[in-house]
Scaffold this active site. Structure first.
Site, PDB file in Angstrom:
ATOM      1  CB  SER A  84      41.308  33.495  41.683  1.00 55.80           C
ATOM      2  OG  SER A  84      41.974  32.455  42.365  1.00 55.80           O
ATOM      3  CG  HIS A 104      38.652  37.098  40.775  1.00 58.87           C
ATOM      4  ND1 HIS A 104      39.669  37.589  39.999  1.00 58.87           N
ATOM      5  CD2 HIS A 104      39.259  36.378  41.762  1.00 58.87           C
ATOM      6  CE1 HIS A 104      40.832  37.168  40.465  1.00 58.87           C
ATOM      7  NE2 HIS A 104      40.607  36.430  41.534  1.00 58.87           N
ATOM      8  CE  LYS A 120      42.931  39.984  42.005  1.00 63.60           C
ATOM      9  NZ  LYS A 120      42.923  38.969  43.039  1.00 63.60           N
TER      10      LYS A 120
HETATM   11  C1  PLP Z   1      43.977  38.714  44.143  1.00 63.38           C
HETATM   12  C2  PLP Z   1      43.320  37.929  45.226  1.00 63.38           C
HETATM   13  C3  PLP Z   1      43.582  38.184  46.581  1.00 63.38           C
HETATM   14  C4  PLP Z   1      44.702  39.072  47.012  1.00 63.38           C
HETATM   15  O1  PLP Z   1      44.372  40.398  46.991  1.00 63.38           O
HETATM   16  P1  PLP Z   1      45.569  41.473  46.916  1.00 63.38           P
HETATM   17  O2  PLP Z   1      44.894  42.763  47.218  1.00 63.38           O
HETATM   18  O3  PLP Z   1      46.102  41.384  45.537  1.00 63.38           O
HETATM   19  O4  PLP Z   1      46.566  41.090  47.952  1.00 63.38           O
HETATM   20  C5  PLP Z   1      42.833  37.523  47.513  1.00 63.38           C
HETATM   21  N1  PLP Z   1      41.904  36.620  47.180  1.00 63.38           N
HETATM   22  C6  PLP Z   1      41.648  36.320  45.885  1.00 63.38           C
HETATM   23  C7  PLP Z   1      40.603  35.308  45.567  1.00 63.38           C
HETATM   24  C8  PLP Z   1      42.358  36.959  44.880  1.00 63.38           C
HETATM   25  O5  PLP Z   1      42.137  36.637  43.606  1.00 63.38           O
END
Ligand code: PLP
Length: 398
Positions: free
Chosen positions: A188, A216, A251
């Site tokens: 990330s 991602h 995302k």
């Molecule tokens: C954003 C993210 C999460 C968390 O997900 P949310 O739905 O925002 O709680 C988990 N793992 C990774 C790698 C992320 O980038």
């Protein structure tokens, strides 16, 4: 009262001041849509117009009219709240339908829909392994995998980032009967992609289970955006009995929520044993309806993925020649996450502030989110950006 013997409760202002002194104090910016540019990455940030490169809305779907409409229709049909935990009364027919669509989208047998990705990982890891079991975790994994590992009480073996030889050696040396390997699929804060096939081969060799966090990659990588596991060829008829796939829906899917998908018995087990699922209010049906609409759009969003790919190339080609003299370097990445390493916290914050003065918002990422000495600008590209937006960023960076 003794002056030297102060209560620890009085120490918080001083502790916050220490964060300030180390340039580690985090601040929220209140964000609103910029009505002068109703679509795209233009925001009002603390009232000032900004071109943002910090959203994880990689396909630009977060304000798509069909998602908005589906959420409104869902709210009219189901109300706003789900009213309870999924195992009591909160499992709406909308959530049930969405689970089928999610499994279908990622070409895996079954999916379990959660209200957040963080809650998914801190819950499913302890449901899978416990004391006496062994966990193998990439050094750059997301905080929620790390926290899930802590909650599990399993023995954690952290392997150097993406080092398959080191992981193989750790797996070979382990005498634990239950072994779980966990990794971000797209890291990330760096943007590089894990070698899923190599990880899977090691798991086969050592009878380990593989948990992939594709926050991602989902919607962006793989055929029709089906994700990093599909790109690695391990879905559909080639789905593996030893892989669990999880991703957020906050995302590229443009909404909020998350899911974990994989073999039927594993998903059933997670439904039975995941405390963050069982003891929490189910995600609302209106959101499930928005997500169903999002899946239909994502599947057909080749134009958005192609455009995003062009922007990534434009940024990388534009940055490469100009920044070497500063000692700044762009990490290798073919994804929407582009990390420009600056080094010190102060210099990264300074770069962020100077971009902000030009009306461009790129977040500085500092420890403990990234290792000390690698503070960076994390540039997130989206299909909602235009070529002109990326040109503006390149110009400002120079
Ligand atoms: C954003 C993210 C999460 C968390 O997900 P949310 O739905 O925002 O709680 C988990 N793992 C990774 C790698 C992320 O980038």
């Amino acid at each position: 009262m003794e002056m030297t013997n102060t209560s620890w409760i009085d120490e918080f202002p001083a502790r916050i001041a220490e964060l300030d002194a180390a340039h580690l104090r985090r601040r929220r910016r209140a964000v609103a849509p910029d009505t002068a540019h109703p679509t795209g990455p233009h925001l009002l940030v603390d009232g000032a117009p900004m071109l943002a490169f910090c959203s994880n809305d990689y396909l630009g779907l977060a304000n798509h009219p069909q998602l908005v409409e589906a959420a409104c229709t869902g709210a009219r049909a189901f109300g706003v709240g789900s009213g309870g935990s999924p195992l009591v009364s909160g499992h709406s027919t909308a959530n049930r339908d969405l689970e089928g669509e999610l499994a279908h989208f990622v070409q895996l047998p079954r999916a379990l829909y959660f209200y957040a990705g963080y809650a998914t990982n801190i819950g499913i890891v302890p449901a899978l392994v416990g004391a006496g079991d062994a966990l193998f975790s990439d050094a750059l994994n997301h905080a929620c995998l790390i926290d899930g590992a802590r909650l599990s009480r399993a023995t954690v073996h952290r392997y150097p980032h993406a080092d398959m030889a080191a992981l193989g050696a750790l797996l070979a040396a382990s005498t634990a009967r239950r072994k779980l390997v966990m990794t971000d699929a797209v890291f990330s804060m760096d943007g590089d992609v894990a070698d899923i096939r190599a990880l899977h081969a090691l798991c086969e060799q050592h009878d380990a289970l593989l948990l992939i966090d594709d926050a991602h990659g989902f919607g962006v990588l793989g055929p029709q955006g089906r994700g990093t596991l599909a790109e690695a060829g391990l879905t559909g008829p080639h789905a593996s009995q030893r892989v669990l796939y999880m991703t957020t829906l906050g995302k590229a899917a443009g909404a909020a929520g998350a899911f974990v998908a994989g073999p039927e018995p594993l998903i059933e087990w997670l439904l039975q044993k995941t405390r963050s699922y069982i003891f929490a209010t189910a995600a609302p049906a209106m959101l499930a309806r928005a997500l169903s609409a999002s899946l239909r759009i994502m599947e057909a969003a080749e134009d958005r993925r192609t455009h995003l790919g062009r922007l990534i190339a434009q940024l990388r080609n534009g940055i490469a020649p100009s920044l070497a003299p500063n000692g700044w370097r762009l990490l290798p990445s073919r994804t929407a996450v582009q990390a420009l390493i600056i080094g010190s916290n102060e210099a990264a914050l300074d770069a962020m502030e100077r971009l902000r003065a030009e009306g461009i918002w790129v977040p500085a990422i500092r420890p403990p989110t990234v290792p000390a000495g690698t503070a960076r600008l994390r540039i997130a590209l989206s299909a909602a950006h235009t070529q002109e937006d990326v040109d503006r960023l390149l110009h400002a960076l120079q």
